[in-house]
Design an enzyme around this catalytic site. Structure first.
Site, PDB file in Angstrom:
ATOM      1  CB  SER A  26       7.185   2.349  19.205  1.00  0.00           C
ATOM      2  OG  SER A  26       7.419   3.798  18.937  1.00  0.00           O
ATOM      3  CB  CYS A  35      -2.352  -0.576  -8.433  1.00  0.00           C
ATOM      4  SG  CYS A  35      -3.910  -1.044  -7.860  1.00  0.00           S
ATOM      5  CG  HIS A  83       0.044  -3.491  -5.525  1.00  0.00           C
ATOM      6  ND1 HIS A  83       0.183  -2.355  -5.173  1.00  0.00           N
ATOM      7  CD2 HIS A  83      -1.390  -3.405  -5.466  1.00  0.00           C
ATOM      8  CE1 HIS A  83      -0.488  -1.556  -5.183  1.00  0.00           C
ATOM      9  NE2 HIS A  83      -1.676  -2.248  -5.284  1.00  0.00           N
ATOM     10  CD  GLU A 125       4.120  -2.453  -5.140  1.00  0.00           C
ATOM     11  OE1 GLU A 125       4.013  -3.215  -6.336  1.00  0.00           O
ATOM     12  OE2 GLU A 125       3.078  -2.102  -4.762  1.00  0.00           O
TER      13      GLU A 125
HETATM   14  N1  GLN Z   1      -7.763   3.419  -6.226  1.00  0.00           N
HETATM   15  C1  GLN Z   1      -7.493   2.478  -7.384  1.00  0.00           C
HETATM   16  C2  GLN Z   1      -8.698   1.099  -7.259  1.00  0.00           C
HETATM   17  O1  GLN Z   1      -9.425   1.127  -6.343  1.00  0.00           O
HETATM   18  C3  GLN Z   1      -6.296   1.637  -7.265  1.00  0.00           C
HETATM   19  C4  GLN Z   1      -5.987   0.990  -6.032  1.00  0.00           C
HETATM   20  C5  GLN Z   1      -4.362   0.718  -5.793  1.00  0.00           C
HETATM   21  O2  GLN Z   1      -3.631   1.380  -6.483  1.00  0.00           O
HETATM   22  N2  GLN Z   1      -4.136  -0.153  -5.019  1.00  0.00           N
HETATM   23  O3  GLN Z   1      -8.954   0.563  -8.394  1.00  0.00           O
END
Ligand code: GLN
Length: 549
Positions: free
Chosen positions: A13, A380, A506, A508
């Protein structure tokens, strides 16, 4: 007529089937063809959303909210077609669907079996990938390695598939390893012979053997592979180790793999457009300078957990003519050893994550970035931690926290919002997928995006708590991005700082080599400026990539 390319892997893999599939997609797209790519994963989880990053690396979220394998990230970075939940199928999805059909009585009293019921379901899913899409070529990567018990139904399905749509419309690519034996100084073909023999025993004759190798394959090796694997010697291609995954399409193009595919599938090529891609690869290989950015997270020993961030750094680095060197820092180490671990970095990124481990370390890091005026990018969870840090240390709301980490906090500045609870009762447990966000003019974010409305992908349960908007704003926290109804805070910035941006989404996930994400471009630009201003040396050589003198 739609064409199908199946990519399987043998020997071991981690040979990079995802990159191989994505590179083939890129090449065909460069010929003006419309391509889509799907991954069929043999594991029993319905999707990777519930798996630990240790098991699976990053979960790649699509616009429609599908939580998918990180290979879909490579696909979206290599081809321009937007993917959706149909592009990632798992054994879990197949079985759930077959079992609910059985419960509904759809099988009219028959015994439900792997062949034909499961295999039919798989084939329907393959057809569905292109049906809802205008693509005329569908590349399907089969997860796992030939010889795994669990991938057998998928292999049986793709074997049958050639008879359903016609052999000339199907092409099988098998990716294998040609190991180099140091002691004898030889490349060995036996493992490839074995894996192709296993594939043929299932009834699949590969059309192309793509060989991962550290050394050039000579004519003799190619002839041997051709003879023992029952393919023309022109169907043996090599995928030599390269420093950047983005070079792979160029390397395959040099061997005319694209012409071979086009000829075999009876396609028509428009002019090849690959120069932009080549230019991008050149800027990755020959940066003018280098900046070091700290990534402070929980799974830093496992870079795959932050795959899209690493890739976004590469894209934004090429745009800014710098190589971004990531200093991976475990936030729990910060708790033990302090912020000295951040010495001489030119930017700090705190990525997404779940759970309270390492949170206090992240908050310390953010305080350091804010006070020392080092470019800071919170993504996030990183944005949520920035709000907590600001609340505690600037707004003097001591013990402020997120409801996720301390349900008894006196100041729950990050909490589960009403809107979220509503989403929960509809069955989902997170805010997932693409959501719009309105931007305020005159901000760093506005300068980066240069437009009033953006769309970004989310994956989280908690949100900025609106109760604290006024008090935090009065202390200098700027709420730059809001949902169009004004209810959700999506982007925060702080005043009097060269670059301090936190985003609830996000970014990215939407960065592409030829279209780097605006916020990453801007963050790396700010880090470059910081390095210059503070005369942070950038002389170290990383992974053999040379900085142009
Ligand atoms: N734990 C946080 C939430 O649930 C941030 C989640 C994340 O960074 N993707 O809101």
């Amino acid at each position: 007529m739609k064409k199908y390319i199946f990519v399987t892997g043998g020997v071991v893999s981690s040979l990079g089937k995802g990159i191989a599939a994505a590179s083939i997609g890129r090449l065909l797209e460069s010929h003006g063809l419309k391509v889509t790519i799907a991954k069929f994963d043999p594991y029993i989880n319905v999707d990777p959303g519930t798996m630990s990053p240790y098991q699976h690396g990053e979960v790649f979220v699509l616009d429609d909210g599908a939580e998918t394998d990180l290979d879909l990230g490579h696909y979206e970075r290599f081809i321009s077609t937007k993917l959706n939940q149909d592009n990632n199928v798992t054994t879990g999805k197949i079985y759930s669907s077959v079992i609910s059909k059985e419960r509904r009585g759809d099988y009219l009293g028959k015994t439900v079996q792997v062949v034909p019921h499961l295999t039919n379901e798989i084939k329907e899913r393959i057809l569905k990938v292109v049906h809802d899409d205008s693509a005329n070529i569908c590349i399907v990567e089969i997860g796992g390695t030939i010889g795994d018990i669990e991938s057998l139904p998928f292999l049986e399905a793709i074997r049958q598939f050639q008879f359903d749509v016609g052999r000339k419309n199907v092409l099988y690519v098998h990716l294998t390893l040609i190991p180099y034996i140091q002691a004898s100084g030889e490349l060995k073909t036996k493992p490839t012979q074995r894996t192709v023999s296993d594939l043929r025993a299932i009834g699949i004759q590969p059309d192309i053997i793509l060989c991962r190798t550290e050394h050039e394959l000579n004519e003799e090796i190619r002839q041997k592979i051709s003879l023992f694997c029952n393919v023309e010697s022109t169907a043996v291609f090599q995928a030599k180790d390269v420093k950047s995954i983005y070079e792979v399409p160029l390397m395959l193009h040099e061997q005319a793999l694209d012409d071979f595919l086009i000829r075999k599938l009876g396609l028509k090529s428009n002019r090849i457009h690959i120069s932009q891609w080549a230019k991008f690869v050149k800027s990755v290989y020959y940066p003018r300078n280098r900046v070091e950015v700290a990534l402070v997270g929980k799974y830093v020993e496992l870079h795959d957990a932050y795959k899209s961030i690493e890739e976004a750094f590469i894209h934004a680095g090429a745009f800014n003519h710098v190589q971004v060197q990531t200093r991976w820092i475990d936030s729990e180490e910060i708790e033990k050893k302090g912020v000295q671990l951040l010495k001489n970095v030119s930017g700090i990124l705190v990525p997404g994550g779940f759970g309270d481990r390492g949170i206090e370390g992240k908050i310390q890091v953010i305080k350091y970035a804010r006070e020392r005026k080092i470019p800071f990018f919170g993504i996030c969870l990183g944005m949520q931690c920035a709000v907590i840090e600001f609340s505690r240390n600037v707004a003097q709301l001591k013990l402020a926290n997120s409801g996720e980490f301390d349900p008894d906090t006196p100041y729950e500045v990050i909490s589960m919002m009403e809107d979220q609870l509503k989403i929960q009762s509809l069955g989902g447990t997170m805010r997932l997928g693409s959501y719009p966000c309105k931007l305020e003019k005159g901000s760093k974010s506005w300068a980066a995006y240069q437009k009033p409305l953006i769309h970004e992908r989310h994956r989280h349960r908690y949100e900025f708590n609106n109760t604290y908007r006024d008090v935090l704003k009065s202390k200098g926290l700027e709420l730059i991005g809001l949902s169009p109804d004004g209810k959700l805070v999506e982007i925060i910035e702080i005043k009097n700082h060269p670059w301090f941006v936190g985003v609830q989404f996000h970014p990215e996930l939407k960065s592409r080599p030829l279209n780097p994400h605006p916020l990453f471009k801007s963050f790396i630009g700010a880090s470059r400026k910081y390095a210059l201003k503070n005369q942070i040396s950038s002389s170290a050589v990383l992974k053999g990539i040379r900085v142009k003198k």
